[in-house]
Design an enzyme around this catalytic site. Sequence first.
Site, PDB file in Angstrom:
ATOM      1  N   GLU A 134      -0.568  10.358  13.279  1.00 28.79           N
ATOM      2  CA  GLU A 134       0.486  10.477  14.284  1.00 28.79           C
ATOM      3  C   GLU A 134       1.069  11.891  14.216  1.00 28.79           C
ATOM      4  OE1 GLU A 134       3.714   7.635  14.115  1.00 28.79           O
ATOM      5  OE2 GLU A 134       4.669   8.539  15.846  1.00 28.79           O
ATOM      6  N   GLU A 172       3.367   4.469   9.179  1.00 24.19           N
ATOM      7  CA  GLU A 172       3.201   3.016   9.305  1.00 24.19           C
ATOM      8  C   GLU A 172       1.795   2.570   9.683  1.00 24.19           C
ATOM      9  OE1 GLU A 172       5.128   4.927  11.464  1.00 24.19           O
ATOM     10  OE2 GLU A 172       4.853   4.266  13.538  1.00 24.19           O
ATOM     11  N   GLU A 190       8.917   1.430   7.470  1.00 19.83           N
ATOM     12  CA  GLU A 190       7.475   1.438   7.768  1.00 19.83           C
ATOM     13  C   GLU A 190       6.956   0.016   7.936  1.00 19.83           C
ATOM     14  OE1 GLU A 190       6.593   4.257   8.629  1.00 19.83           O
ATOM     15  OE2 GLU A 190       8.161   5.409   7.612  1.00 19.83           O
TER      16      GLU A 190
HETATM   17 ZN   LIG Z   1       9.210   5.396  12.074  1.00 22.87          ZN
END
Ligand SMILES: [Zn+2]
Length: 876
Positions: free
Chosen positions: A128, A271, A305
């Site tokens: 990400e 996450e 998370e």
């Molecule tokens: Zn976050």
Amino acid sequence: MKDPLPQTIYLKDYQVSPFLVDTTDLVFDLGDEQTRVTTKLAVRRNPASTDQVASLELNSKGSVELQWVEVDGQRLDNSAFSLTHNLLILPNLPASCVISTEVSIQPQLNTSMMGLYRSRTMYCTQCEAEGFRRITYFPDRPDIMSVFTVKIIADKVSYPVLLSNGNAIERADLDDGRHTVTWHDPFKKPSHLFALVAGTLSAVEDSFTTMSGRDIPLQIFVEEKDLDKCAHAMLSLKNSMRWDEEVYGREYDLDIFMIVAVDDFNMGAMENKGLNIFNTSAVLANPKTTTDAAFLRVEGIVAHEYFHNWSGNRVNVRDWFQLSLKEGFTVFRDSQFSSDMNSPTVKRIEDVSFLRTHQFAEDGGPMSHQVQPDSYMEINNFYTVTVYEKGSEIVRMYHSLLGAETYRKGSDLYFDRHDGEAVTIEEFVSAMEDASGRDLTQFRRWYKQSGTPVLKVRSAYDATAKTFSLNVEQSCPATPGQSEKLPFLIPVKLGLVGADGADMVLDDAGQTEVVFEMTEASQQLVIENIDERPVPSLLRGLSAPVKLDYPYSAEQLAHLMANDSDGFNRWDASQALSLSVLNQLMHDSLHERPMILDGQLVEAYKALLSDTSLDPAMVALMLQLPTEALLHENTDIIHVTAIHDARSFLRTALAGCLASQLEAIYHHYNAKQAYAPNVQQMGGRSLKNTALGYLMLVDRGVELAWAQFQSADNMTDQAAALTALVNCPEASDYAAKALSQFEEQFRDEALVMNLWLQVQATNAQPNGLERVQTLMDHSAFSMSNPNKIRSLIGGFANANHINFHNPDGSGYQFLTEQILALNTVNPQVAARLVTPLTKWKKFPEPNRELMKQALQNIANKPNLVKDLQEIVSKSL
Ligand SMILES: [Zn+2]
């Protein structure tokens, strides 16, 4: 490595992807020189797209080297596709087909810590927002959700542990000393949730039984030496799993949940589905090496998370303009969790202090942006306190406007409607609207209008009519790109405190607290049957992320500080009172007038210290004066020295007046007891160490601090004593001894050595830059580790104001050099370091011009990465 001229990406340009990817099969052959990645994508044309003849565009970034491409098993020659700087374009594809590619990458040379890279002896990933394109060619956007199967091949001796998302479905040994593990994740996910880890790791194991009775093995992978630092994270994980079932009805879905700790990591944690990757600083905890604050941080981040498994993973974002949909929501969820596990009032005070210091500052500066931005150049620059913390405040307002029960109905509806989808903030608002039956049209402005609203409140008491009226006006300052703002829907929670200190009854129902929903630019609230002039307690718990303007007298603030039934507002009154005193002192210091201690504040603090009914954590927070950073945010022109001197004067003067009481408190809470990281003990340690900080200023703390340093059985007390000694001009011998003893004791504990660097980086005594420059050569420091950069360089630039803002410009020059050294090495970390310079317009000369020049020097650098280009160009 050069980025092309940065393009601005606009929310209004969003279009659905012309292709969908149903399944993604990856094979990683990890090698010391080259890593080969073969990718098989089952793609089909998206029926929702209006362009049914579009070419398929696959992203890449960095040094991804294409070996070959196949469509349905047929190798393509070079004329059948085009390859640009960062795109592989395949024209004329059928309605559905299988695209296969092989690429080679060199994770061992990847310093950006995005994509696949090495941290010490292991391989790990961070995808990400746009890291996956550094691994292989892929339509790397969050609304492409696919079922992933991942086979990892690696040397068995060096990389005995091979992990990816989902469940392990196959393991095999190969003849040549290598082995393979295949992972399958049955849940469709976007590429940014992909993760891979390979290395020599040990695991702490436990299990959790879900609400439907499924037994889930839990594993935390760390280096063997850190096995004794995982118990707290494991307990936090189990508490989070239970809490999310009880409070949000969310059950875990996969057959296993794993956490991996990584030393070199740009952020706190990530996450990834079923395989969360954590910065070691956000997961490891042990009383001997970890402060109470860090224990709480670990608990909060583990929860954050984990909660993403629903708010972010099962229901994903459509595009990066929706980032706050998952982050604001999840920050609110983790703050609720931490409140439930610890003290809600203390948690709220910490959250608001952070919001005011950092988010209000961001919203008042050149990088001010909406919670849902309209455009960005580099998405990594939008992982901001506005998207996270202000986003969380917005979700908190749904909770207070709708009530806990209706809010839960709204979140259930949101999860049920959109499970497995990639959606927008609008879908979240609609779910809240449909669950509550309320029209939230006006409330939506919180997402689209930037800036911190100001609530101006004036009151009048009519003794004859026995009415108390509040005239409330709201306004919001102009911010970049937004000169005019429409009124917000602002929930104002309030009570009225009588002369006896009790809450007054506000209506026939006997309520003593109401939420007034402000919707207009100007409104009046009249409360009847009020027998005497009250002190209003406004915006209790900071019921909206706004600034309050109410002309409280010092007496009124002292009254609230001693009596308000809302613990948050008691603390806030102490802040407002000391802020008004500090403002006067700053003014005097600036005009070279003698500074004089305010008697009202001393009396208020004496009363506070005598009240034995109070939670020690609260007393500690009320004793702590607003930080220099908050004073910077609160003023129009930042006079660094005057602010520093005013605050130092007030602390020393208070210490002189309160010494006996502080000493008694210190000894009371310094009583020996077995250490535990629980709320009660943390509160006691916090108050004791706050008292110690004051006592250092009046010659009564040095011996206490040295004794505490030597005898401490936990890092909270040891670090507090070290900090106290290092910052005390009269304790330089002890400070030197303590620093070298600390180094000796914790040489092999990287996280503790970061704290050692930070304590010295933030030391406000003269010659701060020289000390920092010396430490740059110390073996505990490294320019390739983000935690160390944040501790030493970030600590100096963000928290050692008096040294960093030296009017000779040396601090700015130093920071500029470090930012440019990181430019292409780690753009994300480099961009984060610029923040202190972006505030140049708030400083007087000569700092103003020097800071601007520093930004200009960064802008002039050839090959500046777009992360830096965006922030620097918007700031200048
Ligand atoms: Zn976050």
